[in-house]
Design an enzyme around this catalytic site. Structure first.
Site, PDB file in Angstrom:
ATOM      1  N   GLU A 160      39.463  12.644 -28.545  1.00 52.14           N
ATOM      2  CA  GLU A 160      39.966  13.088 -29.838  1.00 52.14           C
ATOM      3  C   GLU A 160      41.114  12.187 -30.261  1.00 52.14           C
ATOM      4  O   GLU A 160      41.803  11.600 -29.437  1.00 52.14           O
ATOM      5  CB  GLU A 160      40.451  14.550 -29.742  1.00 52.14           C
ATOM      6  CG  GLU A 160      40.959  15.105 -31.057  1.00 52.14           C
ATOM      7  CD  GLU A 160      41.273  16.588 -30.995  1.00 52.14           C
ATOM      8  OE1 GLU A 160      41.618  17.163 -32.045  1.00 52.14           O
ATOM      9  OE2 GLU A 160      41.193  17.174 -29.901  1.00 52.14           O
ATOM     10  N   ASN A 203      40.529  19.766 -33.056  1.00 46.69           N
ATOM     11  CA  ASN A 203      41.244  20.127 -34.272  1.00 46.69           C
ATOM     12  C   ASN A 203      41.255  18.997 -35.299  1.00 46.69           C
ATOM     13  O   ASN A 203      41.215  19.235 -36.502  1.00 46.69           O
ATOM     14  CB  ASN A 203      42.686  20.516 -33.936  1.00 46.69           C
ATOM     15  CG  ASN A 203      42.768  21.819 -33.169  1.00 46.69           C
ATOM     16  OD1 ASN A 203      41.775  22.511 -32.976  1.00 46.69           O
ATOM     17  ND2 ASN A 203      43.966  22.160 -32.715  1.00 46.69           N
ATOM     18  N   ASN A 205      34.461  22.675 -35.626  1.00 43.13           N
ATOM     19  CA  ASN A 205      35.202  22.937 -34.388  1.00 43.13           C
ATOM     20  C   ASN A 205      36.130  24.130 -34.567  1.00 43.13           C
ATOM     21  O   ASN A 205      36.984  24.120 -35.464  1.00 43.13           O
ATOM     22  CB  ASN A 205      36.032  21.705 -33.999  1.00 43.13           C
ATOM     23  CG  ASN A 205      36.970  21.990 -32.837  1.00 43.13           C
ATOM     24  OD1 ASN A 205      36.547  22.052 -31.688  1.00 43.13           O
ATOM     25  ND2 ASN A 205      38.253  22.173 -33.119  1.00 43.13           N
ATOM     26  N   GLU A 206      35.969  25.149 -33.737  1.00 40.72           N
ATOM     27  CA  GLU A 206      36.890  26.289 -33.658  1.00 40.72           C
ATOM     28  C   GLU A 206      37.280  26.825 -35.042  1.00 40.72           C
ATOM     29  O   GLU A 206      38.450  27.114 -35.305  1.00 40.72           O
ATOM     30  CB  GLU A 206      38.135  25.904 -32.858  1.00 40.72           C
ATOM     31  CG  GLU A 206      37.832  25.589 -31.401  1.00 40.72           C
ATOM     32  CD  GLU A 206      39.069  25.251 -30.579  1.00 40.72           C
ATOM     33  OE1 GLU A 206      40.168  25.201 -31.153  1.00 40.72           O
ATOM     34  OE2 GLU A 206      38.934  25.042 -29.359  1.00 40.72           O
ATOM     35  N   TYR A 228      39.986  27.189 -21.667  1.00 38.00           N
ATOM     36  CA  TYR A 228      40.962  26.516 -20.820  1.00 38.00           C
ATOM     37  C   TYR A 228      41.563  27.554 -19.873  1.00 38.00           C
ATOM     38  O   TYR A 228      41.794  28.702 -20.258  1.00 38.00           O
ATOM     39  CB  TYR A 228      42.071  25.874 -21.660  1.00 38.00           C
ATOM     40  CG  TYR A 228      41.594  24.751 -22.547  1.00 38.00           C
ATOM     41  CD1 TYR A 228      41.580  23.436 -22.086  1.00 38.00           C
ATOM     42  CD2 TYR A 228      41.137  25.002 -23.835  1.00 38.00           C
ATOM     43  CE1 TYR A 228      41.131  22.404 -22.896  1.00 38.00           C
ATOM     44  CE2 TYR A 228      40.686  23.982 -24.654  1.00 38.00           C
ATOM     45  CZ  TYR A 228      40.684  22.678 -24.182  1.00 38.00           C
ATOM     46  OH  TYR A 228      40.233  21.663 -24.985  1.00 38.00           O
ATOM     47  N   GLU A 244      34.185  22.246 -24.866  1.00 38.50           N
ATOM     48  CA  GLU A 244      35.586  21.991 -24.501  1.00 38.50           C
ATOM     49  C   GLU A 244      35.911  22.886 -23.321  1.00 38.50           C
ATOM     50  O   GLU A 244      35.772  24.111 -23.416  1.00 38.50           O
ATOM     51  CB  GLU A 244      36.567  22.301 -25.644  1.00 38.50           C
ATOM     52  CG  GLU A 244      36.771  21.179 -26.635  1.00 38.50           C
ATOM     53  CD  GLU A 244      37.949  21.445 -27.565  1.00 38.50           C
ATOM     54  OE1 GLU A 244      38.997  21.910 -27.079  1.00 38.50           O
ATOM     55  OE2 GLU A 244      37.800  21.189 -28.775  1.00 38.50           O
ATOM     56  N   GLN A 247      40.364  16.257 -22.075  1.00 33.26           N
ATOM     57  CA  GLN A 247      39.736  15.106 -22.697  1.00 33.26           C
ATOM     58  C   GLN A 247      39.624  13.977 -21.665  1.00 33.26           C
ATOM     59  O   GLN A 247      39.981  14.176 -20.506  1.00 33.26           O
ATOM     60  CB  GLN A 247      40.552  14.683 -23.904  1.00 33.26           C
ATOM     61  CG  GLN A 247      40.540  15.739 -24.993  1.00 33.26           C
ATOM     62  CD  GLN A 247      41.270  15.309 -26.255  1.00 33.26           C
ATOM     63  OE1 GLN A 247      41.547  14.143 -26.472  1.00 33.26           O
ATOM     64  NE2 GLN A 247      41.616  16.269 -27.079  1.00 33.26           N
TER      65      GLN A 247
END
Length: 484
Positions: free
Chosen positions: A25, A70, A170-171, A241, A289, A335
């Site tokens: 990213e 993001n 994304n999200e 996470y 992710e 990442q």
């Protein structure tokens, strides 16, 4: 003491190599100053760091997700093509910085080709448009005499990129996201995005934006998305996470229970979603992710360093992906370089973080078929999850080699763990292999010039069936045995 029973006949499904994917990213030094550092003596003429390329190649990453994260919710891909010196520098709103756009679509594809990986592109469903997503697919994959395919050719790339994997935002469920939408609005819009993208290229596979938090609201979001997109999407994308949130080693080591619960919840929603599909289609899971956060606070001068216990948590994720190989067909550690990453650089060199080693071990040494193994061990007590076994495990099978790989994590902080392995179908050859990742203490770290945690491989004698191996405390091991 622990036992594990393995049987090459008890097959779950093929392990999709894509579960070992990664993610880059436009965030801090992941791309600029990480994989891409123009003018550095360590970089090639294209700006790619040679040492980083070599490290990535040693991971054999099957796919890489880009550009976010993001970041993608305000990214306009047309800003990142054409002559680099003519590309606009823009305010970057997701991470509050300035984006130079010197690394864009063509550089990403070039990078993927160099490291031998499949590109996985996430489109902007924040402040982007449906036309923008459609045109991006045409730019990458178009073969006809059309504007965006010709624009790619004009930029020096005659052959289509044939990007297979695409994510629909994304999200988007996050209320702080640029272009946040409620589930119903997102699902309706994503359906229209998916239509035009697949009209451009019917061969692409699409991941619908699922949950990134493990709560009732996000489970409801998943239900809506699966119900509305089951017939047009191919994956439900979920994020997670974990970390040492409670400052307790054993609470942290129980993260496997949290991971397992989340996966089972997503699977249940997908199973119900079959009834909303005209074709009876079942979505696959893209766990696109996942990672662990650093297990010490940000005031620590070595904040961007992972510990051995973080590596154990990465191993628990990977074990879960193998155990759910029939559902999880794509996954991306977040990442790849410098930002919560297995590879860390400065301007002169790099080192491999503790979390690099379990990822490499699974990628290179696991078999192609997941097996349903049974194991038991003594347990430790936790406040969040009750009793949790010291042993976490998964198994895989490589039919052409007659090889079973037994993935074992000893989560005991101080004690070695004897594990009896019993093969329940066929004879065993008397030799095998043992891979180990361990260190002097659960919080030991790697750093520049300090390799305190690494992968060690040695021959293993298999004197009988069953037989016993002793796992070091706070360690990851893979035992490879051969049928014969």
């Amino acid at each position: 003491m622990a036992t594990i029973l393995v049987d090459s006949r008890r097959q779950i499904d093929a392990i999709d190599p894509n579960i070992y994917g990664n993610f880059i990213e436009h965030l801090r030094r992941c791309i600029y100053g990480g994989i891409y550092e123009e003018g550095s003596p360590l970089s090639d003429e294209r700006g790619f760091r040679r040492d980083v390329l070599a490290a990535i190649k040693s991971l054999k990453v099957p796919n890489i997700r880009w550009p976010g994260g993001n970041f993608v919710s305000a990214y306009h891909w047309m800003d990142g093509i054409g002559p680099k010196d003519e590309r606009p520098r823009k305010m970057e709103l997701a991470w509050n910085t300035v984006e130079s756009n010197r690394f864009g679509t063509d550089e990403f594809i070039q990078f993927c080709r160099e490291v031998g990986t499949e590109p996985y592109i996430c489109v902007n469903m924040g402040n982007g448009t449906m036309d923008e997503a459609q045109h991006w697919v045409e730019y990458c994959n178009g073969v006809e005499d059309t504007y965006y395919a010709n624009l790619r050719r004009k930029n020096g790339h005659d052959e289509p990129y044939r990007v297979k994997y695409w994510a629909l935002g994304n999200e988007v469920s996050g209320h702080w996201k640029i272009g946040h939408k409620p589930a119903e609005e997102y699902a309706a819009l994503a359906y229209e995005y998916a239509k035009v993208m697949k009209l451009v290229d019917k061969n692409i596979e699409l991941a619908a934006c699922g949950s990134f938090e493990q709560n009732a609201s996000d489970m409801k979001w998943n239900q809506v998305v699966v119900e509305k997109l089951a017939d047009i999407a191919d994956y439900l994308a979920i994020h997670m996470y974990v970390g040492d949130w409670y400052g307790s080693y054993y609470e942290y080591m129980a993260a496997s229970e949290h991971i397992e619960k989340f996966i089972r919840s997503a699977r249940g929603i997908i199973d119900v979603g079959v009834y909303y599909s005209e074709e009876g289609k079942k979505l696959k899971i893209a766990f696109d992710e996942w990672n662990v956060m650093y297990s010490h606070d940000s005031e620590n001068p070595r904040h961007e360093r992972y510990t051995l216990q973080d590596a154990l948590a990465v191993g628990m994720f990977l074990n879960a992906f193998v155990r759910h190989a029939d559902a999880i067909k794509l996954a991306n550690m977040a990442q790849l370089v410098n930002v919560i990453a297995p590879i860390h650089t400065n301007t002169e060199e790099l080192f491999l973080q503790t979390i690099f080693w379990p990822l490499q071990l699974h990628t290179l040494e696991n078999g192609t078929i997941a097996l349903n193994a049974h194991w038991e061990s003594d347990c430790f007590e936790t406040e969040q999850h009750g009793k949790v076994p010291y042993l976490d495990a998964s198994t895989s099978y490589q039919p052409d080699l007659g090889r079973i790989s037994v993935n074992l994590i000893n989560r005991h902080r101080t004690d070695a763990l004897p594990v009896t392995i019993e093969n329940q179908h066929g004879n065993l050859k008397n030799n095998g292999l043992l891979f180990e990742i361990t260190g002097a203490d659960p919080i030991v770290m790697n750093d520049f010039g300090e390799e305190n945690v690494k992968l060690v491989k040695r021959e293993l004698e298999v004197p009988s069936n069953p037989f016993t191996v002793t796992l070091p405390p706070h360690s990851i091991s893979m035992v490879q045995i051969y049928l014969g």
